[in-house]
Write a protein that holds these residues in place. Structure first.
Motif, PDB file in Angstrom:
ATOM      1  N   ARG A   1       0.899  -1.338   0.052  1.00 17.13           N
ATOM      2  CA  ARG A   1      -0.006   0.155   0.054  1.00 17.13           C
ATOM      3  C   ARG A   1       0.861   1.333  -0.013  1.00 17.13           C
ATOM      4  NH1 ARG A   1      -3.156  -3.025   3.563  1.00 17.13           N
ATOM      5  NH2 ARG A   1      -2.432  -2.068   5.322  1.00 17.13           N
ATOM      6  N   ALA A   2       2.029   1.224   0.698  1.00 17.71           N
ATOM      7  CA  ALA A   2       2.941   2.306   0.818  1.00 17.71           C
ATOM      8  C   ALA A   2       3.535   2.660  -0.543  1.00 17.71           C
ATOM      9  CB  ALA A   2       4.092   2.078   2.050  1.00 17.71           C
ATOM     10  N   HIS A   3       3.884   1.380  -1.393  1.00 24.27           N
ATOM     11  CA  HIS A   3       4.357   1.726  -2.392  1.00 24.27           C
ATOM     12  C   HIS A   3       3.454   2.283  -3.355  1.00 24.27           C
ATOM     13  CE1 HIS A   3       7.715  -1.781  -2.324  1.00 24.27           C
ATOM     14  NE2 HIS A   3       7.978  -0.665  -1.885  1.00 24.27           N
ATOM     15  N   MET A   4       2.459   1.996  -3.359  1.00 28.58           N
ATOM     16  CA  MET A   4       1.227   2.400  -4.343  1.00 28.58           C
ATOM     17  C   MET A   4       1.034   3.922  -3.975  1.00 28.58           C
ATOM     18  SD  MET A   4      -1.810  -0.381  -4.455  1.00 28.58           S
ATOM     19  CE  MET A   4      -2.557   0.081  -3.030  1.00 28.58           C
TER      20      MET A   4
ATOM     21  N   MET B   1       6.706   9.897   4.488  1.00 26.43           N
ATOM     22  CA  MET B   1       7.886   8.965   3.757  1.00 26.43           C
ATOM     23  C   MET B   1       8.686   8.464   4.897  1.00 26.43           C
ATOM     24  SD  MET B   1      10.948   9.985   1.161  1.00 26.43           S
ATOM     25  CE  MET B   1      10.055  11.386   0.528  1.00 26.43           C
ATOM     26  N   ALA B   2       9.394   9.252   5.491  1.00 27.28           N
ATOM     27  CA  ALA B   2      10.148   8.741   6.846  1.00 27.28           C
ATOM     28  C   ALA B   2       9.487   7.679   7.487  1.00 27.28           C
ATOM     29  CB  ALA B   2      10.688   9.903   7.587  1.00 27.28           C
TER      30      ALA B   2
ATOM     31  N   THR C   1      22.452  -5.719   0.603  1.00 24.28           N
ATOM     32  CA  THR C   1      21.128  -5.300   0.160  1.00 24.28           C
ATOM     33  C   THR C   1      20.350  -4.227   0.793  1.00 24.28           C
ATOM     34  OG1 THR C   1      20.903  -7.331  -1.212  1.00 24.28           O
ATOM     35  CG2 THR C   1      18.877  -5.949  -0.785  1.00 24.28           C
ATOM     36  N   ILE C   2      20.287  -4.802   2.392  1.00 21.98           N
ATOM     37  CA  ILE C   2      19.464  -3.971   3.399  1.00 21.98           C
ATOM     38  C   ILE C   2      20.568  -2.604   3.579  1.00 21.98           C
ATOM     39  CG2 ILE C   2      18.859  -3.519   5.565  1.00 21.98           C
ATOM     40  CD1 ILE C   2      17.208  -5.775   3.713  1.00 21.98           C
ATOM     41  N   GLU C   3      21.702  -2.723   3.748  1.00 18.49           N
ATOM     42  CA  GLU C   3      22.479  -1.393   3.820  1.00 18.49           C
ATOM     43  C   GLU C   3      22.061  -0.278   2.592  1.00 18.49           C
ATOM     44  OE1 GLU C   3      27.157  -0.088   4.160  1.00 18.49           O
ATOM     45  OE2 GLU C   3      26.684  -2.272   3.967  1.00 18.49           O
ATOM     46  N   ARG C   4      22.203  -0.968   1.176  1.00 11.66           N
ATOM     47  CA  ARG C   4      21.910  -0.205   0.062  1.00 11.66           C
ATOM     48  C   ARG C   4      20.633   0.364   0.194  1.00 11.66           C
ATOM     49  NH1 ARG C   4      19.950  -2.531  -5.729  1.00 11.66           N
ATOM     50  NH2 ARG C   4      19.221  -0.707  -6.260  1.00 11.66           N
ATOM     51  N   LEU C   5      19.503  -0.276   0.457  1.00 15.66           N
ATOM     52  CA  LEU C   5      18.204   0.168   0.861  1.00 15.66           C
ATOM     53  C   LEU C   5      18.130   1.440   1.575  1.00 15.66           C
ATOM     54  CD1 LEU C   5      16.317  -3.134  -0.132  1.00 15.66           C
ATOM     55  CD2 LEU C   5      16.488  -1.094  -1.650  1.00 15.66           C
ATOM     56  N   THR C   6      18.812   1.147   2.886  1.00 17.53           N
ATOM     57  CA  THR C   6      18.553   1.869   3.938  1.00 17.53           C
ATOM     58  C   THR C   6      19.376   3.240   3.484  1.00 17.53           C
ATOM     59  OG1 THR C   6      18.488   0.169   5.566  1.00 17.53           O
ATOM     60  CG2 THR C   6      19.315   2.244   6.273  1.00 17.53           C
ATOM     61  N   ASN C   7      20.351   3.213   2.951  1.00 18.54           N
ATOM     62  CA  ASN C   7      21.138   4.405   2.362  1.00 18.54           C
ATOM     63  C   ASN C   7      20.233   5.184   1.409  1.00 18.54           C
ATOM     64  OD1 ASN C   7      23.223   3.995   3.838  1.00 18.54           O
ATOM     65  ND2 ASN C   7      24.492   3.020   2.444  1.00 18.54           N
ATOM     66  N   GLU C   8      19.715   4.286   0.261  1.00 20.22           N
ATOM     67  CA  GLU C   8      18.533   4.988  -0.457  1.00 20.22           C
ATOM     68  C   GLU C   8      17.624   5.717   0.190  1.00 20.22           C
ATOM     69  OE1 GLU C   8      17.248   2.204  -3.622  1.00 20.22           O
ATOM     70  OE2 GLU C   8      19.258   1.994  -4.158  1.00 20.22           O
ATOM     71  N   HIS C   9      17.016   5.212   1.521  1.00 21.38           N
ATOM     72  CA  HIS C   9      16.145   5.909   2.012  1.00 21.38           C
ATOM     73  C   HIS C   9      16.407   7.396   2.460  1.00 21.38           C
ATOM     74  CE1 HIS C   9      13.684   1.989   3.175  1.00 21.38           C
ATOM     75  NE2 HIS C   9      13.430   2.150   1.923  1.00 21.38           N
ATOM     76  N   LEU C  10      17.704   7.174   3.025  1.00 24.77           N
ATOM     77  CA  LEU C  10      18.327   8.401   3.761  1.00 24.77           C
ATOM     78  C   LEU C  10      18.555   9.573   2.736  1.00 24.77           C
ATOM     79  CD1 LEU C  10      20.838   7.007   6.094  1.00 24.77           C
ATOM     80  CD2 LEU C  10      18.597   8.112   6.741  1.00 24.77           C
TER      81      LEU C  10
END
Length: 156
Positions: free
Chosen positions: A22-25, A61-62, A89-98
Motif C-alpha cells: 500500500r505504501a508503494h502504491m 515518507m520517513a 542489500t539492506i545497507e543499500r536500501l537503507t542508504n537510498e532511504h536516507l
C-alpha cells in the motif's frame, strides 16, 4: 513448536508486506503527481499541486522507510539466512532511504517556493529535481517489489 513459530513469522511477514505494498502504491501515485508538475513547467505551474506534493514529501515518507527498515528488512534477512548478500542489500536500501529523504526535503522547499511565488525560480532546475527524485523512487520501489517482496511472498 518450530512449525508454529514459522507460521507466525510468515503471517507477520505477509501482514508487513501488505502494508508495504500500500505504501508503494502511495509513493508511485506521488511520483505520478510530481511528473505532472514537471511536465507542466515552465508555464503551467499549478500552485495547489505543488503544495499538495510538498506535503506528501513530508514525514509520511520517513515513517514508511522506518516501517520497512524495522518490519520488512528483518524478515528479508531472516529468509536469506542473514547472509552477507542480504546485509549488503539492506545497507543499500537503507542508504537510498536516507538519500531520498534528504532530496525530498530540498524538493519540498522548492515546491513550496514555487507555490508561494506562482512560478519556479528556475523551471529547468525544478524540473531536473522532480525528474531525478521520482525516477529514483520508482527504481527503488521496483527493486523492493522484485527482490524483497518477491522473496517474502512467493508466487502462488
Amino acid at each position: 513448536m518450530t512449525a508454529l513459530n514459522d507460521r507466525q513469522a510468515d503471517g507477520a511477514a505477509r501482514d508487513a508486506v501488505e502494508v508495504m505494498q500500500r505504501a508503494h502504491m502511495a509513493e508511485l501515485a506521488l511520483c505520478d503527481r510530481l511528473e505532472e508538475i514537471a511536465d507542466s513547467l515552465p508555464n503551467g505551474l499549478d500552485r495547489r499541486k505543488c503544495i499538495l506534493a510538498a506535503r506528501a514529501l513530508g514525514p509520511t515518507m520517513a515513517k514508511i522507510h522506518r516501517f520497512e527498515e524495522h518490519r520488512i528488512f528483518p524478515h528479508f534477512c531472516m529468509r536469506l539466512g542473514h547472509s552477507v548478500e542480504s546485509g549488503k542489500t539492506i545497507e543499500r536500501l537503507t542508504n537510498e532511504h536516507l538519500e531520498d529523504e534528504g532530496y525530498a526535503a530540498e524538493l519540498r522547499d522548492a515546491l513550496r517556493s514555487a507555490a508561494r511565488h506562482g512560478e519556479a525560480d528556475s523551471p529547468e532546475t525544478l524540473g531536473f529535481m522532480l525528474r531525478g527524485y521520482f525516477g529514483a523512487v520508482r527504481r527503488h520501489v521496483a527493486f523492493e517489489r522484485d527482490h524483497v517482496i518477491a522473496l517474502l511472498v512467493p508466487a502462488g
